[in-house]
Each structure stands twice: as structure tokens, then as C-alpha cells.
Design an enzyme around this catalytic site. Sequence first.
Site, PDB file in Angstrom:
ATOM      1  N   TRP A  85     -11.820  11.631   8.355  1.00 55.55           N
ATOM      2  CA  TRP A  85     -10.175  12.096   8.733  1.00 55.55           C
ATOM      3  C   TRP A  85      -9.977  10.684   7.524  1.00 55.55           C
ATOM      4  O   TRP A  85      -9.018  10.779   7.137  1.00 55.55           O
ATOM      5  CB  TRP A  85     -10.023  11.234   9.989  1.00 55.55           C
ATOM      6  CG  TRP A  85      -8.004  11.016   9.836  1.00 55.55           C
ATOM      7  CD1 TRP A  85      -7.751  12.291  10.495  1.00 55.55           C
ATOM      8  CD2 TRP A  85      -8.401   9.642  10.924  1.00 55.55           C
ATOM      9  NE1 TRP A  85      -6.417  11.201  10.779  1.00 55.55           N
ATOM     10  CE2 TRP A  85      -7.192  10.314  11.285  1.00 55.55           C
ATOM     11  CE3 TRP A  85      -8.941   8.316  11.004  1.00 55.55           C
ATOM     12  CZ2 TRP A  85      -6.033   9.165  11.467  1.00 55.55           C
ATOM     13  CZ3 TRP A  85      -8.078   7.964  11.410  1.00 55.55           C
ATOM     14  CH2 TRP A  85      -6.577   7.828  11.200  1.00 55.55           C
TER      15      TRP A  85
ATOM     16  N   GLU B  59      -4.361  -7.259   4.768  1.00 56.67           N
ATOM     17  CA  GLU B  59      -4.265  -6.034   4.899  1.00 56.67           C
ATOM     18  C   GLU B  59      -2.808  -6.969   6.227  1.00 56.67           C
ATOM     19  O   GLU B  59      -3.371  -7.634   7.316  1.00 56.67           O
ATOM     20  CB  GLU B  59      -4.456  -5.281   5.609  1.00 56.67           C
ATOM     21  CG  GLU B  59      -3.738  -3.852   6.291  1.00 56.67           C
ATOM     22  CD  GLU B  59      -5.276  -2.972   6.912  1.00 56.67           C
ATOM     23  OE1 GLU B  59      -4.059  -1.940   6.352  1.00 56.67           O
ATOM     24  OE2 GLU B  59      -6.291  -3.390   7.032  1.00 56.67           O
TER      25      GLU B  59
ATOM     26  N   ARG C 202       0.957  -0.916  -0.228  1.00 53.73           N
ATOM     27  CA  ARG C 202      -0.633   0.174   0.091  1.00 53.73           C
ATOM     28  C   ARG C 202       1.162   1.621  -0.009  1.00 53.73           C
ATOM     29  O   ARG C 202       1.741   1.542   0.603  1.00 53.73           O
ATOM     30  CB  ARG C 202      -0.748   0.365   0.613  1.00 53.73           C
ATOM     31  CG  ARG C 202      -1.809   1.175   1.096  1.00 53.73           C
ATOM     32  CD  ARG C 202      -3.373   1.541   2.473  1.00 53.73           C
ATOM     33  NE  ARG C 202      -1.728   2.394   3.471  1.00 53.73           N
ATOM     34  CZ  ARG C 202      -3.265   1.966   4.976  1.00 53.73           C
ATOM     35  NH1 ARG C 202      -4.096   1.703   4.719  1.00 53.73           N
ATOM     36  NH2 ARG C 202      -2.267   2.468   5.402  1.00 53.73           N
TER      37      ARG C 202
ATOM     38  N   ASP D 290      -5.790   4.297  -0.183  1.00 53.52           N
ATOM     39  CA  ASP D 290      -6.859   3.973   0.710  1.00 53.52           C
ATOM     40  C   ASP D 290      -6.627   5.521   1.192  1.00 53.52           C
ATOM     41  O   ASP D 290      -5.908   6.492   1.496  1.00 53.52           O
ATOM     42  CB  ASP D 290      -5.869   3.772   1.940  1.00 53.52           C
ATOM     43  CG  ASP D 290      -7.124   3.567   3.505  1.00 53.52           C
ATOM     44  OD1 ASP D 290      -8.689   3.727   2.552  1.00 53.52           O
ATOM     45  OD2 ASP D 290      -7.654   3.325   4.456  1.00 53.52           O
TER      46      ASP D 290
ATOM     47  N   TYR E  85      -3.188  11.212   7.104  1.00 52.26           N
ATOM     48  CA  TYR E  85      -3.251   9.248   7.675  1.00 52.26           C
ATOM     49  C   TYR E  85      -2.362   8.970   6.847  1.00 52.26           C
ATOM     50  O   TYR E  85      -2.932   9.137   6.234  1.00 52.26           O
ATOM     51  CB  TYR E  85      -4.750   9.553   7.320  1.00 52.26           C
ATOM     52  CG  TYR E  85      -5.261   7.659   7.060  1.00 52.26           C
ATOM     53  CD1 TYR E  85      -5.308   7.292   8.184  1.00 52.26           C
ATOM     54  CD2 TYR E  85      -5.256   7.427   5.602  1.00 52.26           C
ATOM     55  CE1 TYR E  85      -5.497   5.387   8.552  1.00 52.26           C
ATOM     56  CE2 TYR E  85      -4.929   5.395   5.643  1.00 52.26           C
ATOM     57  CZ  TYR E  85      -4.842   4.563   7.192  1.00 52.26           C
ATOM     58  OH  TYR E  85      -4.983   3.265   7.283  1.00 52.26           O
TER      59      TYR E  85
ATOM     60  N   ARG F 181     -13.933  -5.593   2.348  1.00 52.64           N
ATOM     61  CA  ARG F 181     -12.753  -5.109   3.243  1.00 52.64           C
ATOM     62  C   ARG F 181     -13.194  -4.866   4.824  1.00 52.64           C
ATOM     63  O   ARG F 181     -12.915  -4.778   6.619  1.00 52.64           O
ATOM     64  CB  ARG F 181     -13.042  -3.155   3.266  1.00 52.64           C
ATOM     65  CG  ARG F 181     -11.649  -3.227   2.468  1.00 52.64           C
ATOM     66  CD  ARG F 181     -10.279  -3.267   2.551  1.00 52.64           C
ATOM     67  NE  ARG F 181      -9.502  -2.429   3.503  1.00 52.64           N
ATOM     68  CZ  ARG F 181      -8.391  -2.681   4.083  1.00 52.64           C
ATOM     69  NH1 ARG F 181      -8.268  -3.890   4.591  1.00 52.64           N
ATOM     70  NH2 ARG F 181      -8.194  -1.942   5.390  1.00 52.64           N
TER      71      ARG F 181
ATOM     72  N   HIS G  98      -9.560   6.635   2.553  1.00 53.22           N
ATOM     73  CA  HIS G  98      -9.775   7.047   3.731  1.00 53.22           C
ATOM     74  C   HIS G  98     -11.318   7.484   4.112  1.00 53.22           C
ATOM     75  O   HIS G  98     -11.297   8.543   5.245  1.00 53.22           O
ATOM     76  CB  HIS G  98      -8.432   7.662   4.613  1.00 53.22           C
ATOM     77  CG  HIS G  98      -8.619   7.203   5.953  1.00 53.22           C
ATOM     78  ND1 HIS G  98      -8.663   7.488   7.683  1.00 53.22           N
ATOM     79  CD2 HIS G  98      -8.686   5.395   6.492  1.00 53.22           C
ATOM     80  CE1 HIS G  98      -8.863   6.540   7.794  1.00 53.22           C
ATOM     81  NE2 HIS G  98      -8.579   5.383   7.762  1.00 53.22           N
TER      82      HIS G  98
ATOM     83  N   GLU H 170      -9.083   2.159  -2.078  1.00 53.20           N
ATOM     84  CA  GLU H 170     -10.014   1.603  -0.170  1.00 53.20           C
ATOM     85  C   GLU H 170     -10.504   2.443  -0.617  1.00 53.20           C
ATOM     86  O   GLU H 170     -10.534   4.251   0.151  1.00 53.20           O
ATOM     87  CB  GLU H 170      -8.628   0.766   0.194  1.00 53.20           C
ATOM     88  CG  GLU H 170      -9.303   0.820   1.025  1.00 53.20           C
ATOM     89  CD  GLU H 170      -8.309   0.580   2.622  1.00 53.20           C
ATOM     90  OE1 GLU H 170      -9.175   0.335   3.779  1.00 53.20           O
ATOM     91  OE2 GLU H 170      -6.654   0.259   2.161  1.00 53.20           O
TER      92      GLU H 170
ATOM     93  N   GLU I 108     -14.193  -1.463   5.811  1.00 57.47           N
ATOM     94  CA  GLU I 108     -13.481  -1.306   7.596  1.00 57.47           C
ATOM     95  C   GLU I 108     -14.405  -1.246   8.856  1.00 57.47           C
ATOM     96  O   GLU I 108     -14.734  -1.362   9.212  1.00 57.47           O
ATOM     97  CB  GLU I 108     -12.109  -0.998   7.599  1.00 57.47           C
ATOM     98  CG  GLU I 108     -12.241   0.461   7.182  1.00 57.47           C
ATOM     99  CD  GLU I 108     -11.117   1.454   7.013  1.00 57.47           C
ATOM    100  OE1 GLU I 108     -10.487   1.863   7.532  1.00 57.47           O
ATOM    101  OE2 GLU I 108      -9.845   0.733   6.225  1.00 57.47           O
TER     102      GLU I 108
END
Length: 409
Positions: free
Chosen positions: A409, A346, A147, A217, A159, A290, A219, A243, A269
Site C-alpha cells: 500500500w 516533512e 510533495r 512518494d 495513498y 527518512r 510508497h 521517496e 520511514e
Amino acid sequence: MKIVSAEVFVTSPSRNFVTLRVVTDEGVVGIGDATLNGRELAVAAYLKEHIAQLLIGKDPHRIEDTWQFLYRSSYWRRGPVTMAAIAAVDMALWDIKGKVANMPVYQLLGGASRNGLRAYGHASGADIPSLFDSVREHLELGYKSIRIQTAIPGIKAVYGVAAQAQASGERYDYEPAGRGAFPQEEDWDTRAYLRHLPTVFEAVRNEFGPEIPLLHDGHHRMTPIQAAKLGKALEPYDLFWLEDCTPAENQEALRLVRQHTTTPLAIGEIFNTVFDYQTIIKEQLIDYVRAASTHFGGISPLKKVMDFAAQYQIKSGFHGPTDISPVGFAAQLHVGLAIHNYGIQEYMQHSDKTNEVFEQSMTFKDGYLHPGDKPGIGVEFNVEAANAFPYQQAYLPYNRLVDGTVHDW
């Protein structure tokens, strides 16, 4: 066989973890992960005050019945606190069943569908040279998929960039949540991000070639049209996946993203139940699931959602940074080893202190994970070591835009 005790432990070796320890009248011990980053005590209280007493005297082999009882009898369904608490019970019961059967859990799920589980690691840098160094470090550790996260010019803290000074002034390799009574504020500029990121992937491909699977990602920080724009801009660099490109609570948003890009998408996630996936799996709006065993209700529903996804050629990509304890991580490995539609896992390595508390049979070799063949989940909880690391209050950061608006975030 009956359950005679159910204890909850909150420990903080490098970061906070919530662990459920279930014991039977025959002395068989099962453990489960109930960690909810930044809200650990809410789950611990849910388990201690509302669930533990319901387990006493129950048959630990009745895993499905126990899961349905805890989910339906509370009336208030779903949500991260409820599902993390149920997950811990589910894992602990599978751990007990495996130990009684003298088999690793993956054998009880149908046996291995592969020899090992392809993993990806987290490379990041405050600039291109440091990012390259991080990629090389991960390749040397054995990762074959990586990643890519990077600092953004003009943004002070981002992040996923472990070596960049965060708003707290510390690294967050193991834990982005800052210790203290209030979350750290970070800044964000989506336009700067969209301008910069394609140049980063161009540089990485030029340096390391076309073969390494690269991931990124987002996020949850983009609107649907911004996510579509980024996915299209990244197509020349052949990502394994993009992602969390946009907040997936609005599942219809992914239809717009799909219309504009062929970059594979991974979502989920922060999802808690199969109902969060219902539309995006059925309409094939994602390519990778995820979900995390710890936040999704445990091993039982994780296996079920992957069976649902298999009908649509959607694969797994379970959430696996260090906010999943070694117990929850091992639970995912057992599911991943057993299912046919495995994609990738991951894998962010835990600290030495965490590994002291959670003694694991898991292995990582040549880019592949394996849960090991010890009976049960394959993780033992060292109570004495756990008690040496008391809970410390911590919050995940949050973003504000230049004008002061709170942002994802």
C-alpha cells in the site's frame, strides 16, 4: 534525582496516539511518543507491562545507559513495537534533562546549526485542476517545497490523495487509517501509475515553473526495475527526491535503481535501527534518511545515524506526517536543528483537537520550522484533554491488484 512514575496514555483526537509520561521525585515531567499507526495498543502494552516498572527508581539523566539497557536486556531486539517503546523513554528522558538544565534539547545536542528548518507540505488532487489548487494553497500557507501526489485514472483510491474519496468513503487528511474492525481494501495498478505520473509532473512544472522543489512518494509499491524506470522518467522535472520507490528491506535493490537514474532517493520511514541503513548509507544508495524518531528508538539513535550518514554526504528528511505525534515531531526538530547534514522536514499540520492535547512551542513561518526555546522538547501533554478522546480502533488500508493479489500500500 529518581524516576517515581511512568504512565502510558492512549488518546484519539482525530487519530490515535500513544504517549509516555515520566515523572521524577523532584516533580520534573518528561514526555515521549510511542505511536505506531494501526498497532498502538501493542506498544502501549509493551510499555505498561514490560518497561514502566523498570524505570522506577532509575536516574533519568542516564539516557544512553537506559537506552542500551532497554535494547539489549530484552534479548529480542529491533522491530517497530520495541523501538517505538524505547523511543518514548528516550524522548522523555531528554525532555527531563532539558528542563533540569533549563535549555531546549537542541542546545544539549550541540546547539543550532541553522536558524530554521526547511519544510515541505503535502499537495494532492483527484485531477490536475484540484492538484494545482492544492499547490497554491500550500504556497499561501508558506511552504516553499511541496510533495505532489495525485489520483491515477482507473484506480479508485490512492495513498496520499487527501481530497479523493477513499475506500472508506471519507477524506484522510489527518489519518489514512480507517476506524473499524478491519482494514479498508484499495486497488492498485503499477503500469497505470507509471504512465500517468510523469504527465502530472510535466503539468506542475509548466504551471509553477522550475524553482519550487517538488517531491513524490512511491510508497513502496514498485519493483526495483519499475522504480528505476520512474526515476528516469521524472528526471526532466528535477525532483527534490523520489521517496520509498521500492521496498527497502531488499537494500541491494537500490543498486539497480541507482544504475538507471539520477533522481535523488529518500528511504527509511519504516526502518527501526541503524542496521537497516547500514548498506544503503555506506554504498551511498540514498540521498536522504527518512527515519522517524518515534519508530527509530528516539533522539539518541536518530542523531547517531545522521552522524554516520554525514560521512557520505547524505542528509536528513525525517518522516513527519500526522502519525508522528507533536512530541515525536518536536524531537526530530531538535535533532534537525543541531546536525550539520540537515536536508528537509516533512510537515503535515495536526488537527485543532490534537493541538489541544499537545501544547507546543514549535513555530512554522515562511516555510521554516523551529522547535522553540522552551526547556526540554517544548511540548506539554494535557492529560485532561487527552482523556476526553478515548482510543478508537483503526487500521491502515491495504492494496490488491486487479487479479486479487495483495500488494504493498
